[in-house]
Design a protein around this motif. Structure first.
Motif, short mmCIF file in Angstrom:
data_model
loop_
_atom_site.label_atom_id
_atom_site.label_comp_id
_atom_site.label_asym_id
_atom_site.label_seq_id
_atom_site.Cartn_x
_atom_site.Cartn_y
_atom_site.Cartn_z
N SER A 25 -26.58 27.64 -1.52
CA SER A 25 -27.51 27.20 -2.73
C SER A 25 -28.98 27.07 -2.35
O SER A 25 -29.86 27.21 -3.27
CB SER A 25 -27.10 25.99 -3.42
N TYR A 62 -31.64 30.13 -3.16
CA TYR A 62 -31.85 30.42 -4.67
C TYR A 62 -33.26 30.57 -4.94
O TYR A 62 -33.60 31.76 -5.36
CB TYR A 62 -31.13 29.50 -5.42
N TYR A 63 -33.99 29.69 -4.61
CA TYR A 63 -35.57 29.72 -4.98
C TYR A 63 -36.23 30.78 -4.01
O TYR A 63 -37.24 31.62 -4.44
CB TYR A 63 -36.12 28.63 -4.63
N ALA A 99 -27.16 33.99 -4.30
CA ALA A 99 -27.22 32.90 -3.57
C ALA A 99 -25.87 31.99 -3.52
O ALA A 99 -25.46 31.69 -2.54
CB ALA A 99 -28.40 31.94 -4.08
N TYR A 100 -25.26 31.76 -4.74
CA TYR A 100 -24.16 30.74 -4.81
C TYR A 100 -22.79 31.60 -4.40
O TYR A 100 -22.02 31.07 -3.60
CB TYR A 100 -24.12 30.30 -5.95
N LYS A 142 -28.86 33.73 -9.03
CA LYS A 142 -28.00 32.66 -8.71
C LYS A 142 -26.70 33.19 -8.17
O LYS A 142 -26.04 32.60 -7.24
CB LYS A 142 -27.67 31.98 -10.00
#
Length: 429
Positions: free
Chosen positions: A112, A115-116, A105-106, A102
């Motif tokens: 966002s 993220y996955y 990514a963020y 997280k």
């Protein structure tokens, strides 16, 4: 030995040509199916992916090739010793990715939707580690057919997964598409591992002693792998920082996130893959060179090693120069044919002869590894990252958009190539 080098190179060139064509088809289908936004997102997380792949292998594939090529070890026990080190590192990296995905990514990539995909990297790295070690074993034995076959089947599987899987996820969310692209490597790498195991001798016997890691083999592998890993790690860190620095600086000077993602996608998804198209030739030449140079040096046949290094560099240039000229004079033709776009023409003309120098880097780096001079390769990576990262940060503040990155790439390639040439020819005197 020279004939063996030519034969290995020829086999790898044929296999490399097929896998490069498949790779191009994969990139073309990917760019068409996921669109510019999806391609830009994938390219944004690709440096992170590359960084974790480099760390997960920890230089064990390079060490395994060199030690197997010397023909002085129990190769089965050597393989499992290398595997134990690699999988131990993998466990630590999986935990790290799960904890900090997280944040990456963020806070670092400021997107966002990545993220996955970053989480998916944790599932992929053990498969890539095992696959790389299996290939390295056959390379050390100078058996190129298993490597080629596994690569071709791996690419075919990945292409099928993209063609049939991406449209399904595209209707849901673009972040799922990028995550799926990363996860597709699990299945394709699994196919590669299975194929490589099928090439093992039918009468091979694994004793309990062979499966037990050897402290001496681990130490020997680490002595080769650590400098190699440090070099790759330094390079991967620079590659990892690239989109982060680019995004943060350009946003500060007034560019939008959408503009940055789009232009980065054009450069990384269209321009650089096209310019590095001849790299499958240089890669094949370098891969064939590694076990032969390792064997020559272990047998103190320095004159033979010199001749093969010079031959490899000559082959790389003889292939790279004509292709570079075609790219310079007809960039629109290639972009339209491969990607159905004219985006990036000016980038190609600026970078094409710079990338010609990069074709020479592959055999030079391989020679340093084969000669046991991986520390020099690490220093070269460090110099390149310093040049590229510092110039990227400085030039991006000049409000020249993506051109700051393009100039930084150019200076990096020139500096690293000059350093490698100086070192290799210094050892050949």
């Amino acid at each position: 030995m020279k004939n063996k080098f030519i034969k290995s190179t020829f086999i790898l060139l044929i296999g490399g040509f097929i896998t490069k064509i498949l790779g191009m088809v994969i990139k073309i289908m990917m760019s068409r199916l996921v669109g510019t936004e999806g391609l830009g997102l994938y390219m944004m997380i690709l440096p992170t992916f590359s960084l974790f792949i480099s760390l997960s292998q920890f230089g064990m594939p390079t060490a395994l090739i060199k030690l197997v090529a010397s023909s002085k070890n129990n190769n089965k026990r050597l393989f499992f010793s290398s595997l134990a080190v690699s999988l131990s590192i993998n466990i630590l990296l999986i935990i790290f990715i799960c904890l900090f995905a997280k944040f990456l990514a963020y806070d670092l990539l400021h997107n966002s939707k990545t993220y996955y995909a970053i989480l998916a990297i944790a599932l992929v790295i053990p498969f890539t580690s095992i696959s790389s070690l299996c290939r390295s074993y056959f390379f050390g034995k100078e058996k190129m057919i298993p490597h080629i076959t596994s690569n071709i089947l791996e690419d075919i599987v990945r292409l099928l997964l993209i063609v049939f899987g991406v449209p399904y996820f595209y209707n849901k969310d673009i972040s799922y598409v990028v995550c799926y692209l990363v996860l597709s490597n699990v299945i394709s790498e699994s196919v590669s591992i299975l194929v490589l195991f099928l090439f093992l001798p039918k009468n091979i016997v694994f004793r309990k002693r062979d499966l037990k890691p050897s402290i001496n083999y681990i130490k020997e592998s680490l002595s080769i792998g650590i400098p190699n890993t440090c070099g790759r790690f330094i390079g991967s860190v620079g590659y990892f920082l690239e989109p982060i620095i680019l995004t943060n600086v350009l946003i500060k000077v007034g560019y939008t996130s959408e503009f940055i993602t789009y232009q980065y996608g054009v450069l990384s998804g269209y321009v650089m893959p096209l310019l590095l198209l001849p790299s499958f030739f240089t890669s094949a030449i370098s891969q064939a060179l590694f076990p032969i140079i390792s064997k020559d040096f272990s047998n103190y046949n320095y004159d033979g090693a010199k001749k093969k290094i010079k031959l490899a560099i000559s082959l790389c240039l003889s292939i790279g120069i004509p292709i570079s000229l075609l790219f310079f004079f007809f960039p629109e033709l290639f972009l339209n044919f491969l990607y159905h776009t004219n985006e990036g023409v000016s980038y190609i003309r600026f970078l094409v002869f710079i990338c010609l120098l990069q074709y020479v880097q592959a055999p030079l780096n391989i020679c340093l590894d084969a000669m046991g001079k991986s520390k020099d390769g690490m220093i070269a990576s460090f110099i390149g990252v310093i040049i590229r990262t510092s110039m990227l940060a400085i030039l991006s503040f000049l409000k020249i958009g993506i051109w700051g990155l393009i100039i930084a790439i150019s200076l990096n390639v020139i500096g690293v190539t000059l350093f490698l040439v100086k070192k290799v020819y210094g050892y050949l005197k």
